[in-house]
Motif scaffolding. Structure first.
Motif, PDB file in Angstrom:
ATOM      1  N   ALA A 130     -15.484  31.774   2.736  1.00  0.00           N
ATOM      2  CA  ALA A 130     -15.227  31.117   4.020  1.00  0.00           C
ATOM      3  C   ALA A 130     -14.997  29.620   3.876  1.00  0.00           C
ATOM      4  CB  ALA A 130     -16.395  31.368   4.981  1.00  0.00           C
ATOM      5  N   TRP A 158     -15.212  42.622   4.761  1.00  0.00           N
ATOM      6  CA  TRP A 158     -15.391  41.322   5.408  1.00  0.00           C
ATOM      7  C   TRP A 158     -14.172  40.425   5.177  1.00  0.00           C
ATOM      8  CZ3 TRP A 158     -15.357  36.281   3.810  1.00  0.00           C
ATOM      9  CH2 TRP A 158     -15.865  35.330   4.703  1.00  0.00           C
ATOM     10  N   ARG A 212     -10.750  39.167   7.914  1.00  0.00           N
ATOM     11  CA  ARG A 212     -10.518  37.773   8.283  1.00  0.00           C
ATOM     12  C   ARG A 212      -9.209  37.209   7.756  1.00  0.00           C
ATOM     13  NH1 ARG A 212     -15.337  39.211   8.786  1.00  0.00           N
ATOM     14  NH2 ARG A 212     -16.837  38.159  10.126  1.00  0.00           N
ATOM     15  N   SER A 213      -8.615  37.860   6.807  1.00  0.00           N
ATOM     16  CA  SER A 213      -7.355  37.388   6.247  1.00  0.00           C
ATOM     17  C   SER A 213      -6.511  38.576   5.828  1.00  0.00           C
ATOM     18  CB  SER A 213      -7.605  36.485   5.030  1.00  0.00           C
ATOM     19  OG  SER A 213      -6.401  36.198   4.365  1.00  0.00           O
ATOM     20  N   ASP A 247     -15.316  29.961  10.576  1.00  0.00           N
ATOM     21  CA  ASP A 247     -15.838  31.221  11.110  1.00  0.00           C
ATOM     22  C   ASP A 247     -15.746  31.257  12.632  1.00  0.00           C
ATOM     23  OD1 ASP A 247     -16.395  32.290   8.649  1.00  0.00           O
ATOM     24  OD2 ASP A 247     -18.463  31.581   8.604  1.00  0.00           O
ATOM     25  N   ARG A 281     -12.150  31.809  13.601  1.00  0.00           N
ATOM     26  CA  ARG A 281     -11.741  33.193  13.357  1.00  0.00           C
ATOM     27  C   ARG A 281     -12.315  34.125  14.422  1.00  0.00           C
ATOM     28  NH1 ARG A 281     -12.655  32.688   6.821  1.00  0.00           N
ATOM     29  NH2 ARG A 281     -10.538  31.993   6.323  1.00  0.00           N
TER      30      ARG A 281
END
Length: 259
Positions: A45, A67, A71-72, A219, A222
């Motif tokens: 992160a 995880w 997020r990407s 975070d 996101r």
């Protein structure tokens, strides 16, 4: 990405983690080790990582993969998995050198080096030859930052239009089409999440073509932006260009007309 590059080993067996770290360091990688998924999440992160090596047959590997890829969109390409024994369900992935058995050190190293070379080739060719230059809308309320990003993208072959905030970006999107959007997160008249909300309502097919950057809490950005890719400011410019390659591909696929 240069060979070796930065590599994160995520493994909850200290002996295996140290063995892998030593192997990759001996071949020129800058290696860090995380022995819990929480530590790995914090590392990913806050800083760029070129490759992640983790076990698929242990829960820690599945946890960090889920995880990271949530997020990407591009992170799945950066994972190499090690297993005690390659199961039948992963034979194809092993053939593509994405999975390797721990009992064969050469296979593990080959998988990592092959993945690193593939990523480097992708990052060295920001635009496919013979295709029209992509059109990117850059959004930032800081004129200096806006100019710097625009210069970087133009030097990489992009056609850039600029907007100084959320309102100006919406006006630009209502009056003309682009292939992707690159936006700062915190701006004077709103946030990147608000811009994404407008895109989601008015051009939902285009949401995957949006990339956000932030100098604040990644975070939090996101969480607010949903499925949109959010990168920390100060990333290696090649990471940004790589993200835009994928955003443009999505954006062009979403457009109802040819460019």
């Amino acid at each position: 990405m240069e060979l070796g590059g930065s590599l994160l080993v995520v493994h909850d067996d200290a002996d295996v983690a140290d063995l892998l770290a030593g192997l990759f360091e001996a071949h020129g990688f800058r290696v860090e080790v995380c022995r819990t998924d929480g530590a790995a999440e914090r590392r990913l992160a806050t800083a760029r990582v070129d490759l992640v090596v983790t076990p698929w047959d242990r829960e820690i590997g599945k946890q960090i993969y889920r995880w990271a890829t949530a997020r990407s969109h591009g992170m799945q390409r950066r994972f190499v998995f090690v297993v005690d024994e390659v199961p039948a369900s992963l034979k194809n992935a092993a053939a593509r050198r994405r999975v390797a058995p721990l009992t064969h050190v050469e296979a593990v190293l080959d998988a990592v080096m092959t993945t690193a070379r593939r990523l480097r080739r992708e990052e060295e060719v920001p635009l496919a030859q013979g295709t029209p230059a992509p059109r990117v809308l850059v959004v930032d309320d800081d004129p200096d930052q806006l100019a710097a990003i625009a210069d970087l993208l133009r030097a990489s072959g992009y056609i850039v239009s600029a907007a100084g905030g959320v309102g100006a970006a919406v006006a630009a999107l209502e009056s003309s089409s682009v292939d992707a959007i690159l936006s700062d997160y915190h701006m004077g008249d709103g946030t990147g999440a608000e811009l994404c909300a407008w895109v989601r309502e008015h051009q939902p097919h285009f949401l995957g073509a949006v990339v956000l950057i932030t100098g604040g809490n990644v975070d939090e950005a996101r969480a607010a932006a949903g499925p949109v890719l959010v990168l920390p400011k100060g990333q290696d410019s090649r990471e940004l260009i790589t993200a835009l390659i994928h955003a443009v591909a999505i954006g062009r696929g979403a457009q109802p007309h040819d460019h």
